[in-house]
Motif scaffolding. Structure first.
Motif, short mmCIF file in Angstrom:
data_model
loop_
_atom_site.label_atom_id
_atom_site.label_comp_id
_atom_site.label_asym_id
_atom_site.label_seq_id
_atom_site.Cartn_x
_atom_site.Cartn_y
_atom_site.Cartn_z
N ASN A 159 5.33 -6.40 -10.34
CA ASN A 159 4.95 -5.34 -10.05
C ASN A 159 3.12 -5.34 -10.34
OD1 ASN A 159 6.90 -5.46 -7.99
ND2 ASN A 159 7.36 -3.41 -9.07
N LYS A 160 2.97 -5.27 -11.33
CA LYS A 160 1.75 -5.24 -12.49
C LYS A 160 0.92 -6.12 -11.41
CE LYS A 160 -0.22 -4.34 -16.83
NZ LYS A 160 -0.42 -4.34 -18.17
N TYR A 210 9.95 -9.74 -1.68
CA TYR A 210 9.43 -8.60 -2.86
C TYR A 210 8.32 -7.18 -2.45
CZ TYR A 210 10.75 -12.72 -5.53
OH TYR A 210 11.11 -13.65 -6.28
N GLY A 268 4.74 -15.06 -10.46
CA GLY A 268 2.68 -13.16 -10.37
C GLY A 268 1.92 -14.33 -10.06
N VAL A 290 6.32 -7.33 -0.36
CA VAL A 290 4.48 -7.25 -0.38
C VAL A 290 4.53 -8.49 0.75
CG1 VAL A 290 2.62 -8.23 -1.76
CG2 VAL A 290 4.94 -7.50 -3.10
N LYS A 327 10.62 -7.06 -13.61
CA LYS A 327 10.60 -5.94 -12.25
C LYS A 327 9.16 -5.26 -12.47
CE LYS A 327 14.51 -4.81 -9.84
NZ LYS A 327 14.91 -4.39 -9.45
N ALA A 328 8.84 -4.79 -13.14
CA ALA A 328 7.56 -3.81 -13.54
C ALA A 328 6.25 -4.51 -14.15
CB ALA A 328 7.78 -2.51 -14.89
N VAL A 367 1.15 -8.17 -9.71
CA VAL A 367 1.11 -8.72 -7.87
C VAL A 367 -0.20 -7.46 -7.82
CG1 VAL A 367 2.02 -7.17 -5.90
CG2 VAL A 367 3.54 -9.37 -6.82
N GLU A 368 -0.37 -6.42 -8.26
CA GLU A 368 -1.46 -5.33 -8.16
C GLU A 368 -2.15 -6.17 -8.58
OE1 GLU A 368 -1.75 -2.68 -6.21
OE2 GLU A 368 0.45 -3.06 -5.80
N ARG A 400 -3.52 -8.55 -5.87
CA ARG A 400 -4.34 -7.42 -4.51
C ARG A 400 -6.07 -6.75 -5.08
NH1 ARG A 400 -1.63 -5.09 -1.19
NH2 ARG A 400 0.54 -4.53 -3.18
N CYS A 427 0.80 -14.82 -4.05
CA CYS A 427 1.82 -14.63 -5.70
C CYS A 427 2.45 -15.54 -6.21
CB CYS A 427 1.99 -13.05 -5.69
SG CYS A 427 2.01 -12.67 -7.48
#
Ligand code: APR
Length: 313
Positions: free
Chosen positions: A296-297, A261, A176, A263, A292-293, A299-300, A303, A268
């Motif tokens: 994803n957080k 992933y 991450g 993305v 996983k959650a 990654v955001e 972003r 990342c």
């Protein structure tokens, strides 16, 4: 065959430490670069290490300069140029200040060393490596960020201390963004080949993962001025070595995702194979639902910072 050339852009705490480690390992000739305002500082650090080479049995050359043209033809460029954190600051607080610095350095790399493998350390890491690749126009496989190696090493250190075992026998994986949202992967830690879940509860691991995410801040607070530099320096050299020696090493680093992933187009922290072609492969890890959650957080968060870069460059 000529010796390899390694340019260190930013001759501060991390840059100076990397120069010493490179001289000890004899990975190539070293050029330390900093801004003109620092006057003789990069030259002074290079000369200081150069004068001690007979003691460490090293014959590589070290130079310092305040002129970017000195990086000409470098095989590897490691970038720490920018400002470090002070107590009370998050890495994201450096976004505005360091974005412009990276743009200047990216243009210098493009003009002087377009074939180089570039490792970015400047924070906020994921946004700065994204910015570097965007501004330099170098291929994504040749531009990566140093974070996962360090974050994984920190986790390995805490696991080894907790279990009372040698840190050399602990392998860990942190993924991450390089910030509060980084994710330590429970089932990807092993101790002498034994999966960690056989040796440590999930609850204890969660404590160590939390300390890992705040480990940079812990050091910032202890130092009182500046941020960690010894372990970031050795982590970056580990990465440079994988490229220069075509090791096909597997470690976590900030790499540009191209559909892995789920993305695309974003930097990342993910495990990758690093060899003579730079990022040769990005590996996809199986995570549990919770991880996983969290990933994803994270990654955001990457972003959001990349979008900031896009809006301001
Ligand atoms: N070109 C070259 N060097 C630069 C530039 C530039 N445009 N702008 C700043 N620098 C130099 C500074 O003069 C300083 O000597 O970068 C150096 C950074 O060194 P330190 O302030 O000692 O910081 P350091 O601890 O090495 O960390 C550097 O890495 O981990 C990250 O958050 C950290 O972003 C920071 C970076």
């Amino acid at each position: 065959m000529a010796r390899k050339k390694i340019a260190l852009v930013g001759a501060g705490q991390i840059g100076g430490t990397m120069a010493l480690v490179l001289a000890q390992k004899q990975l190539g000739d070293v050029v330390l670069i900093d801004i003109p305002m620092t006057q003789g500082m990069p030259k002074g650090k290079a000369l200081d290490i150069k004068e001690g080479r007979s003691v460490i049995n090293s014959s590589v050359d070290l130079q310092g300069s305040t002129d970017y043209s000195a990086i000409k033809g470098a095989d590897v460029v490691i970038v720490t140029a920018g400002f470090p954190r002070m107590p009370g600051m998050s890495r994201d607080d450096l976004l505005d200040k360091n974005c412009g610095v990276i743009k200047t350095v990216a243009e210098a790399i493009k003009a002087n060393a377009p074939e180089a493998f570039v490792i970015v350390i400047t924070n906020p890491l994921d946004a700065m490596v994204y910015n570097m690749q965007k501004q330099s126009g170098l291929p994504a496989n040749k531009v990566i960020g140093m974070a996962g190696v360090l974050d994984s090493a920190r986790l390995a250190c805490f696991v080894a201390d907790e279990l009372g075992v040698s840190v050399e026998d602990v392998k860990a994986l942190v993924m991450g963004g390089h910030g509060d949202t980084m994710v330590s992967i429970y089932e990807c830690v092993s101790v002498g080949g034994i999966p960690l879940p056989q040796l440590m509860s999930k609850e204890k691991f969660a404590e160590l993962a939390k300390r890992t995410a705040g480990a940079g801040g812990e050091i910032v607070n202890l130092l009182g001025r500046g941020s960690a530099f010894y372990s970031p320096a050795t982590s970056a050299i580990h990465m440079a070595e994988a490229y220069l020696l075509d090791k096909k090493s597997v470690f976590s680093c900030a790499a540009k995702l191209d559909g892995q992933y789920g993305v695309k187009g974003l930097y990342c922290g993910v495990p990758a194979v690093i060899g003579a072609n730079g990022v040769e492969k990005i590996l996809e890890v199986k995570m549990n639902d919770e991880e996983k959650a969290a990933f994803n957080k994270s990654v955001e968060a990457c972003r959001k910072n990349a979008e900031w870069v896009d809006a301001h460059t």
